[in-house]
Design a protein around this motif. Structure first.
Motif, PDB file in Angstrom:
ATOM      1  N   TRP A 212       0.845  -1.208   0.000  1.00  0.00           N
ATOM      2  CA  TRP A 212       0.000   0.000   0.000  1.00  0.00           C
ATOM      3  C   TRP A 212       0.872   1.246   0.000  1.00  0.00           C
ATOM      4  O   TRP A 212       0.657   2.177  -0.788  1.00  0.00           O
ATOM      5  CB  TRP A 212      -0.907  -0.041   1.225  1.00  0.00           C
ATOM      6  N   TRP A 213       1.865   1.262   0.877  1.00  0.00           N
ATOM      7  CA  TRP A 213       2.792   2.391   1.004  1.00  0.00           C
ATOM      8  C   TRP A 213       3.466   2.670  -0.342  1.00  0.00           C
ATOM      9  O   TRP A 213       3.491   3.808  -0.826  1.00  0.00           O
ATOM     10  CB  TRP A 213       3.813   2.048   2.084  1.00  0.00           C
ATOM     11  N   GLY A 214       4.006   1.623  -0.961  1.00  0.00           N
ATOM     12  CA  GLY A 214       4.704   1.806  -2.225  1.00  0.00           C
ATOM     13  C   GLY A 214       3.781   2.226  -3.359  1.00  0.00           C
ATOM     14  O   GLY A 214       4.124   3.109  -4.163  1.00  0.00           O
ATOM     15  N   ALA A 215       2.593   1.629  -3.436  1.00  0.00           N
ATOM     16  CA  ALA A 215       1.686   1.918  -4.549  1.00  0.00           C
ATOM     17  C   ALA A 215       1.205   3.365  -4.517  1.00  0.00           C
ATOM     18  O   ALA A 215       1.245   4.080  -5.534  1.00  0.00           O
ATOM     19  CB  ALA A 215       0.500   0.955  -4.519  1.00  0.00           C
ATOM     20  N   PHE A 216       0.757   3.846  -3.371  1.00  0.00           N
ATOM     21  CA  PHE A 216       0.175   5.191  -3.309  1.00  0.00           C
ATOM     22  C   PHE A 216       1.230   6.290  -3.251  1.00  0.00           C
ATOM     23  O   PHE A 216       0.908   7.462  -3.467  1.00  0.00           O
ATOM     24  CB  PHE A 216      -0.801   5.300  -2.139  1.00  0.00           C
ATOM     25  N   THR A 217       2.490   5.924  -2.985  1.00  0.00           N
ATOM     26  CA  THR A 217       3.556   6.922  -3.063  1.00  0.00           C
ATOM     27  C   THR A 217       3.739   7.420  -4.491  1.00  0.00           C
ATOM     28  O   THR A 217       4.257   8.519  -4.719  1.00  0.00           O
ATOM     29  CB  THR A 217       4.866   6.330  -2.511  1.00  0.00           C
ATOM     30  N   LEU A 218       3.294   6.645  -5.468  1.00  0.00           N
ATOM     31  CA  LEU A 218       3.396   7.083  -6.863  1.00  0.00           C
ATOM     32  C   LEU A 218       2.631   8.381  -7.115  1.00  0.00           C
ATOM     33  O   LEU A 218       3.022   9.190  -7.960  1.00  0.00           O
ATOM     34  CB  LEU A 218       2.860   5.987  -7.792  1.00  0.00           C
ATOM     35  N   VAL A 219       1.535   8.597  -6.388  1.00  0.00           N
ATOM     36  CA  VAL A 219       0.713   9.793  -6.618  1.00  0.00           C
ATOM     37  C   VAL A 219       1.484  11.066  -6.270  1.00  0.00           C
ATOM     38  O   VAL A 219       1.603  11.978  -7.113  1.00  0.00           O
ATOM     39  CB  VAL A 219      -0.616   9.706  -5.849  1.00  0.00           C
ATOM     40  N   PRO A 220       2.021  11.214  -5.040  1.00  0.00           N
ATOM     41  CA  PRO A 220       2.793  12.442  -4.773  1.00  0.00           C
ATOM     42  C   PRO A 220       4.032  12.569  -5.638  1.00  0.00           C
ATOM     43  O   PRO A 220       4.426  13.689  -5.998  1.00  0.00           O
ATOM     44  CB  PRO A 220       3.163  12.321  -3.286  1.00  0.00           C
ATOM     45  N   LEU A 221       4.658  11.455  -6.008  1.00  0.00           N
ATOM     46  CA  LEU A 221       5.846  11.556  -6.842  1.00  0.00           C
ATOM     47  C   LEU A 221       5.514  12.075  -8.241  1.00  0.00           C
ATOM     48  O   LEU A 221       6.354  12.696  -8.900  1.00  0.00           O
ATOM     49  CB  LEU A 221       6.536  10.192  -6.939  1.00  0.00           C
ATOM     50  N   ARG A 222       4.293  11.860  -8.701  1.00  0.00           N
ATOM     51  CA  ARG A 222       3.880  12.385 -10.004  1.00  0.00           C
ATOM     52  C   ARG A 222       3.466  13.856  -9.915  1.00  0.00           C
ATOM     53  O   ARG A 222       3.633  14.601 -10.891  1.00  0.00           O
ATOM     54  CB  ARG A 222       2.718  11.563 -10.555  1.00  0.00           C
ATOM     55  N   ARG A 223       2.946  14.270  -8.778  1.00  0.00           N
ATOM     56  CA  ARG A 223       2.342  15.610  -8.704  1.00  0.00           C
ATOM     57  C   ARG A 223       3.225  16.663  -8.033  1.00  0.00           C
ATOM     58  O   ARG A 223       3.123  17.852  -8.361  1.00  0.00           O
ATOM     59  CB  ARG A 223       0.999  15.528  -7.973  1.00  0.00           C
ATOM     60  N   LEU A 224       4.050  16.279  -7.080  1.00  0.00           N
ATOM     61  CA  LEU A 224       4.934  17.254  -6.450  1.00  0.00           C
ATOM     62  C   LEU A 224       6.057  17.619  -7.408  1.00  0.00           C
ATOM     63  O   LEU A 224       6.459  16.821  -8.251  1.00  0.00           O
ATOM     64  CB  LEU A 224       5.520  16.681  -5.153  1.00  0.00           C
ATOM     65  N   ARG A 225       6.568  18.825  -7.267  1.00  0.00           N
ATOM     66  CA  ARG A 225       7.670  19.229  -8.135  1.00  0.00           C
ATOM     67  C   ARG A 225       8.792  19.837  -7.294  1.00  0.00           C
ATOM     68  O   ARG A 225       8.554  20.407  -6.221  1.00  0.00           O
ATOM     69  CB  ARG A 225       7.200  20.234  -9.190  1.00  0.00           C
ATOM     70  N   ASP A 226       9.996  19.674  -7.782  1.00  0.00           N
ATOM     71  CA  ASP A 226      11.154  20.244  -7.103  1.00  0.00           C
ATOM     72  C   ASP A 226      11.286  21.723  -7.435  1.00  0.00           C
ATOM     73  O   ASP A 226      10.898  22.166  -8.518  1.00  0.00           O
ATOM     74  CB  ASP A 226      12.429  19.512  -7.516  1.00  0.00           C
ATOM     75  N   ARG A 227      11.831  22.478  -6.472  1.00  0.00           N
ATOM     76  CA  ARG A 227      12.112  23.891  -6.692  1.00  0.00           C
ATOM     77  C   ARG A 227      13.616  24.091  -6.801  1.00  0.00           C
ATOM     78  O   ARG A 227      14.393  23.358  -6.184  1.00  0.00           O
ATOM     79  CB  ARG A 227      11.590  24.747  -5.523  1.00  0.00           C
ATOM     80  N   ARG A 228      13.993  25.119  -7.543  1.00  0.00           N
ATOM     81  CA  ARG A 228      15.413  25.433  -7.634  1.00  0.00           C
ATOM     82  C   ARG A 228      15.927  25.845  -6.265  1.00  0.00           C
ATOM     83  O   ARG A 228      15.301  26.648  -5.560  1.00  0.00           O
ATOM     84  CB  ARG A 228      15.633  26.574  -8.627  1.00  0.00           C
TER      85      ARG A 228
END
Length: 448
Positions: A212-228
């Motif tokens: 569960w932890w691994g599967a749903f972590t995909l959502v924030p990894l797709r939507r969050l973005r890094d800042r300079r």
């Protein structure tokens, strides 16, 4: 045309921010199942049973040749994971701030933790050493990942939105914890119906939390973005970064004042959570099914509590709402002192009180601290915040244990924890948060 362009840009920016916020909520949804099903309910008793099956005739196991009582192995493993997390968090936080690349670090920590949790499926027989190793890795990874996750809050939510965003994140986490715990309990209590042994049912519950932890972590990894990352004069390698972080925090004594208050009252919160089941079983004589039901009730009501206290913060400010929650914690403990033995209904009433203030206390503390962090040092400072949460959570259990040792009464032990909420209230009340926010270099919200 110029005005229309500005409005369009503002609308696009707001839409992008909402997308990031929704993705951010899902990391709480992903990882909270580990805290609820693995740490709180299943792993402690199961790993202890495995250690006991591997113990010698005197009840000791011998990891690395060190004699350890089988009944203490789980607690020692948790303590070792905290030490590891305290060492790693400042380094990971500083690296995230220097490079501006939080997302790869979050992904690494989350998937190391999820993989270690999924690996708990292979805990059977006398593999207590494997269980201890996986627990240390998973728990430390969760702490590092939570620190990085929390450090996104100042970047994805403007000051006026942070209380609500933080509260929704906690609510998502408690909702996921309750949902998966219900599914786990169905499998565990009816394991014969599903054709599996009790041990296999526990191993499936543990492993499913990792999946569960691994599967749903995909959502924030797709939507969050890094800042300079902001320009810095130099990078500071290794443990020198920890020293540099501490020195920098000394330049912001009001932020440190809040951290001290949080350390004190959060230690009380964590101790109530960890010792409530001991109080219920040993002092009130309640059965395991009642205690697990109370855990589930806390999870469900914490969703409403987090959202409700978020609304109160919008009206009265986060600081006043947290102070009110500390009064509520004190009254809840006082009521717990008088609970009659053998009365599950009243224990559920106590669990209801805990659930309603639990999520909000934690969510608003996180959002208030986010205002006190100097820009560009979010991960670095949230590593200190997470260490206040993880690294100092031994004081409350120590007081609880000493009080019981001296008085022989769990009622006196539970009442001793009032000291953490009273002292935390006094320390927080003394922090001038508007001045602290201004001195950290951040805009001061209209209501805080």
């Amino acid at each position: 045309m110029g005005t229309d362009t500005v409005r369009t840009d503002a609308a696009d920016e707001a839409a992008g921010r909402r997308r990031e916020q929704r993705g951010w909520y899902f990391y709480d949804w992903a990882c909270s199942v580990y805290s609820t099903s693995v740490l709180t309910v299943f792993l402690g008793p199961y790993l202890t049973a495995i250690a006991e099956s591997a113990a010698d005739t005197e009840g000791y196991v011998h990891p690395l040749g060190i004699p350890v009582r089988a009944g203490s192995f789980f607690a020692y493993s948790v303590s070792l994971s905290v030490i590891l997390a305290v060492l790693v968090m400042p380094l990971a936080g500083a690296a995230a701030d220097r490079t501006g690349r939080k997302k790869p670090l979050l992904a690494a920590a989350a998937y190391v933790g999820a993989a270690a949790t999924a690996g708990m499926f292979f805990l059977d027989g006398d593999r207590y050493l494997l269980g201890g190793l996986l627990l240390v890795i998973a728990n430390a990874a969760q702490s590092v990942a939570m620190m990085l996750y929390n450090s996104y809050l100042p970047q994805i939510a403007p000051p006026e939105e942070r209380d609500a965003v933080s509260s929704r994140g906690w609510a998502f986490g408690y909702a996921a914890g309750a949902l998966v715990l219900v599914l786990n309990l169905v499998l565990f209590t009816a394991h014969d119906t599903f054709g599996v042994s009790e041990s296999m049912a526990v191993r499936i519950c543990l492993a499913s939390a990792g999946l569960w932890w691994g599967a749903f972590t995909l959502v924030p990894l797709r939507r969050l973005r890094d800042r300079r990352a902001p320009e810095t004069s130099a990078t500071v390698p290794g443990l020198r970064q920890l020293v540099a972080t501490v020195r920098d925090m000394r330049r912001h004594p009001l932020t440190l004042g809040f951290l001290l208050a949080y350390l004190v009252y959060n230690d009380g919160i964590q101790t109530v959570i960890s010792q409530a089941s001991v109080y219920g079983s040993e002092e009130l004589g309640l059965g395991q099914s009642t205690l697990i039901g109370a855990v589930l009730l806390v999870q469900i009501l914490a969703v409403a509590g987090a959202l409700g206290m978020g609304r109160l913060a919008r009206r009265y400010g986060a600081k006043r709402t947290i102070l009110g929650s500390l009064v509520a914690w004190t009254l809840t403990l006082a009521a717990g002192y008088f609970l009659p033995a053998g009365a599950p209904v009243w224990f559920f009433v106590l669990a209801s009180g805990i659930g309603l203030v639990l999520g909000g206390s934690q969510a608003l503390s996180r959002s208030l601290f986010s205002h006190l962090v100097p820009p560009g040092k979010e991960a670095e400072y949230f590593s200190a915040y997470e260490m206040s949460d993880r690294g100092m959570s031994w004081l409350g259990p120590l007081l609880f244990g000493l009080t019981y040792q001296l008085t022989g009464s769990y009622r006196d032990a539970i009442m001793s924890l009032v000291a953490f909420f009273v002292l935390g209230f006094a320390l927080l009340a003394r922090v001038p948060v508007r001045q602290a926010i201004s001195e950290a270099g951040n805009p001061v919200p209209e209501r805080i």
